[in-house]
Design an enzyme around this catalytic site. Sequence first.
Site, PDB file in Angstrom:
ATOM      1  N   HIS A 170       0.834  -1.292   0.144  1.00 19.30           N
ATOM      2  CA  HIS A 170       0.104  -0.145   0.028  1.00 19.30           C
ATOM      3  C   HIS A 170       0.904   1.475   0.131  1.00 19.30           C
ATOM      4  O   HIS A 170       2.007   1.278   0.002  1.00 19.30           O
ATOM      5  CB  HIS A 170      -0.906   0.084   1.214  1.00 19.30           C
ATOM      6  CG  HIS A 170      -0.102  -0.079   2.603  1.00 19.30           C
ATOM      7  ND1 HIS A 170       0.201   0.963   3.051  1.00 19.30           N
ATOM      8  CD2 HIS A 170      -0.025  -1.097   3.160  1.00 19.30           C
ATOM      9  CE1 HIS A 170       0.695   0.766   4.178  1.00 19.30           C
ATOM     10  NE2 HIS A 170       0.700  -0.646   4.533  1.00 19.30           N
ATOM     11  N   CYS A 186       2.729  -3.453   6.461  1.00 19.19           N
ATOM     12  CA  CYS A 186       3.410  -4.346   5.506  1.00 19.19           C
ATOM     13  C   CYS A 186       4.467  -3.826   4.542  1.00 19.19           C
ATOM     14  O   CYS A 186       5.501  -3.471   5.156  1.00 19.19           O
ATOM     15  CB  CYS A 186       2.222  -4.921   4.902  1.00 19.19           C
ATOM     16  SG  CYS A 186       0.870  -5.706   5.924  1.00 19.19           S
TER      17      CYS A 186
END
Length: 231
Positions: free
Chosen positions: A179, A195
């Site tokens: 992202h 992440c």
Amino acid sequence: MLTRRLFAAAGAAATLSACVKPAVAPPPPEPEKPDWPPLPAFYGAITDEPFPVPAVPEGVVPPELWRQTVANPFPGDKPGTIVINPSAGLLYLVESSESALRYGAGTGAAAFAWSGNARLQFGRKWPVWKPPAAMIARRPELEPYSVANGGMQPGPDNPLGARALYLFQNGVDTLYRIHGACEPKYLGKAVSSGCIRLLDQDVIDLYERAPHGATVRVLHAEMPAELLGVY
């Protein structure tokens, strides 16, 4: 006894001394700016999105972390495959057996807690962020953004940024995301939870290029000592 002449001379000397600035220590030198070339134009501000994406500031992101075409270090992977190296803070999109598009990435504890092959199940523009229950257990202040409460709505403060790619394994959500919303100063570094985070300019680009159903390979990496206990 002070004469008029001595009094006048003393007064003039006092006036002159009052005009002289006291000696002060010189300010510390400014840190030397890196001798890097100007950022590519694609790191400028983006104004045609639902929310503004600010320009990446000069002198913060080293050139080796800029989006660029490089020799493919994974020639056995077919075009469209995404390979993530958490230890190096790099993400590769394989273009051919000879070349790959490389992006700098910020990594967090979640980036080191999972490895293996996954499928790019789908992507979202300006996604809603729904922190998993395990994260809320560690950080109760995130409860207002839980799945039950509808998550955090898109916008500049949303930790997923402008785009998110959702990775599944055997039809099950891995809870692993690629992202945006990486702060430029953290690109290429392992910081806190999360992440794989790209600059918003880069995740918008990757979103347009990555094919639906692409294989995503996350290389195994040892958790850095500073992140132990975060995830």
